[in-house]
Design an enzyme around this catalytic site. Structure first.
Site, PDB file in Angstrom:
ATOM      1  N   ASP A  69     143.033   5.012  14.064  1.00  0.00           N
ATOM      2  CA  ASP A  69     141.880   4.160  13.744  1.00  0.00           C
ATOM      3  C   ASP A  69     140.810   4.974  13.027  1.00  0.00           C
ATOM      4  OD1 ASP A  69     140.670   5.679  15.764  1.00  0.00           O
ATOM      5  OD2 ASP A  69     140.668   4.053  17.223  1.00  0.00           O
ATOM      6  N   ASN A 136     136.381  -0.784  27.846  1.00  0.00           N
ATOM      7  CA  ASN A 136     136.674  -2.224  27.887  1.00  0.00           C
ATOM      8  C   ASN A 136     138.183  -2.504  27.764  1.00  0.00           C
ATOM      9  OD1 ASN A 136     137.161  -1.638  25.236  1.00  0.00           O
ATOM     10  ND2 ASN A 136     135.747  -3.140  24.380  1.00  0.00           N
ATOM     11  N   HIS A 138     140.201  -1.348  25.345  1.00  0.00           N
ATOM     12  CA  HIS A 138     140.768  -1.381  23.986  1.00  0.00           C
ATOM     13  C   HIS A 138     141.725  -0.212  23.755  1.00  0.00           C
ATOM     14  CE1 HIS A 138     137.211   1.005  21.930  1.00  0.00           C
ATOM     15  NE2 HIS A 138     138.070   1.833  22.510  1.00  0.00           N
ATOM     16  N   GLU A 143     140.283  -4.694  20.339  1.00  0.00           N
ATOM     17  CA  GLU A 143     139.317  -5.027  21.381  1.00  0.00           C
ATOM     18  C   GLU A 143     139.851  -6.159  22.275  1.00  0.00           C
ATOM     19  OE1 GLU A 143     137.013  -2.951  21.675  1.00  0.00           O
ATOM     20  OE2 GLU A 143     135.642  -2.772  19.974  1.00  0.00           O
TER      21      GLU A 143
HETATM   22  P1  PGA Z   1     136.909   8.310  24.118  1.00  0.00           P
HETATM   23  O1  PGA Z   1     137.296   6.903  23.498  1.00  0.00           O
HETATM   24  O2  PGA Z   1     138.138   9.136  24.045  1.00  0.00           O
HETATM   25  O3  PGA Z   1     135.826   8.846  23.236  1.00  0.00           O
HETATM   26  O4  PGA Z   1     136.485   8.037  25.524  1.00  0.00           O
HETATM   27  C1  PGA Z   1     138.458   6.309  23.921  1.00  0.00           C
HETATM   28  C2  PGA Z   1     138.659   5.020  23.180  1.00  0.00           C
HETATM   29  O5  PGA Z   1     137.662   4.321  22.928  1.00  0.00           O
HETATM   30  O6  PGA Z   1     139.798   4.691  22.852  1.00  0.00           O
END
Ligand code: PGA
Length: 247
Positions: A69, A136, A138, A143
């Site tokens: 992403d 959340n 995702h 999302e």
């Molecule tokens: P993070 O993000 O590794 O910065 O906690 C994880 C994600 O949002 O997939």
């Protein structure tokens, strides 16, 4: 839960993830990896870089990996975007070529998403995808509410995701991201899901033990035939069945 679970002390998280990645990739002649960004995979990339430098691990047979992403920013060299991230954490890892990345500055982002998806398809799809999990639920920027078949695309970020990103972006958090779809992610032959820290404990339990539903996209991993999960004890603390005994 069908996934293979490893729980380790926080200080062993990167090494354990690295070890697991090598086991998962070991089944492929020229492994094609999907790479998460964000804070979670950094200990893995650091452990991997160290082992490549010391000669313990060779990545020479690995294909050019694909980032999963990217934030939509107007400068490819934005310090929170992929180019800077991989320059910092992947530079010491010599695969057969550089990391394939979305171009968040492309004039037509849906077309850019389609180009990226086509490149991945031409490469034969992912062998092993390395994933973090959002608070959340995702996966990449898929999302809550995303169906399991959704393709690679331009996606709107939720308020929660933007709030987490504010830690890095300050006031100027992007509203959109380019993301591999759940379709392409769940089609990876093997999955390595990583989570560390207390703030992930609740969503990890929901993802691995809650109902399988698009309200928590990571819950679809329960139905993946070959999913490994590496957690530190803090992120595992809310799991019902796992007694978080450090490995
Ligand atoms: P993070 O993000 O590794 O910065 O906690 C994880 C994600 O949002 O997939």
């Amino acid at each position: 839960m069908g996934a293979q679970l490893t729980i380790v002390r926080p200080e062993s998280f990167g090494i354990a993830a690295c070890r697991e990645l090598m086991v998962l990739a070991g089944g492929f002649k020229t492994p094609l990896l999907g790479l998460a960004t964000g804070s979670t995979p950094i200990p893995l990339y650091e452990a991997l870089s160290e082992r490549v430098r010391s000669g313990e691990i060779s990545m020479a047979r690995f294909q050019s990996p694909f980032a999963i992403d990217e934030y939509v920013v107007d400068d490819r060299d934005h310090p929170c975007a992929n180019r800077a991230f991989f320059a910092r954490y992947w530079a010491a890892i010599p695969t057969t070529g550089p990391v394939h990345q979305f171009d968040p500055t492309a004039p037509d982002l849906p077309t850019e998403a389609a180009r990226f998806a086509e490149g991945l398809k031409d490469a034969g799809g992912l062998d092993v995808v390395i994933l973090g999990i959002g608070i959340n639920g995702h996966l990449a920027f898929n999302e809550p509410g995303t169906g399991r078949e959704r393709a690679t695309r331009l996606a709107e970020l939720t308020v929660q995701t933007r709030a987490s990103a504010a830690l890095f972006f300050g006031d100027a958090v992007p509203t959109h991201g380019l993301t591999l779809g759940l379709g392409e992610i769940l089609a990876a032959r093997r999955v390595l899901l990583l989570a560390n820290g207390e703030k992930k404990a609740e969503i990890v339990a929901r993802a691995l033990e809650g109902p399988v539903s698009s309200t928590c996209p990571a819950s679809f991993l329960q139905e993946h035939p070959d999913c490994s999960v590496v957690l530190d004890t803090a992120a595992a603390a809310r799991l019902k069945w796992a007694q978080a005994g450090p490995a």
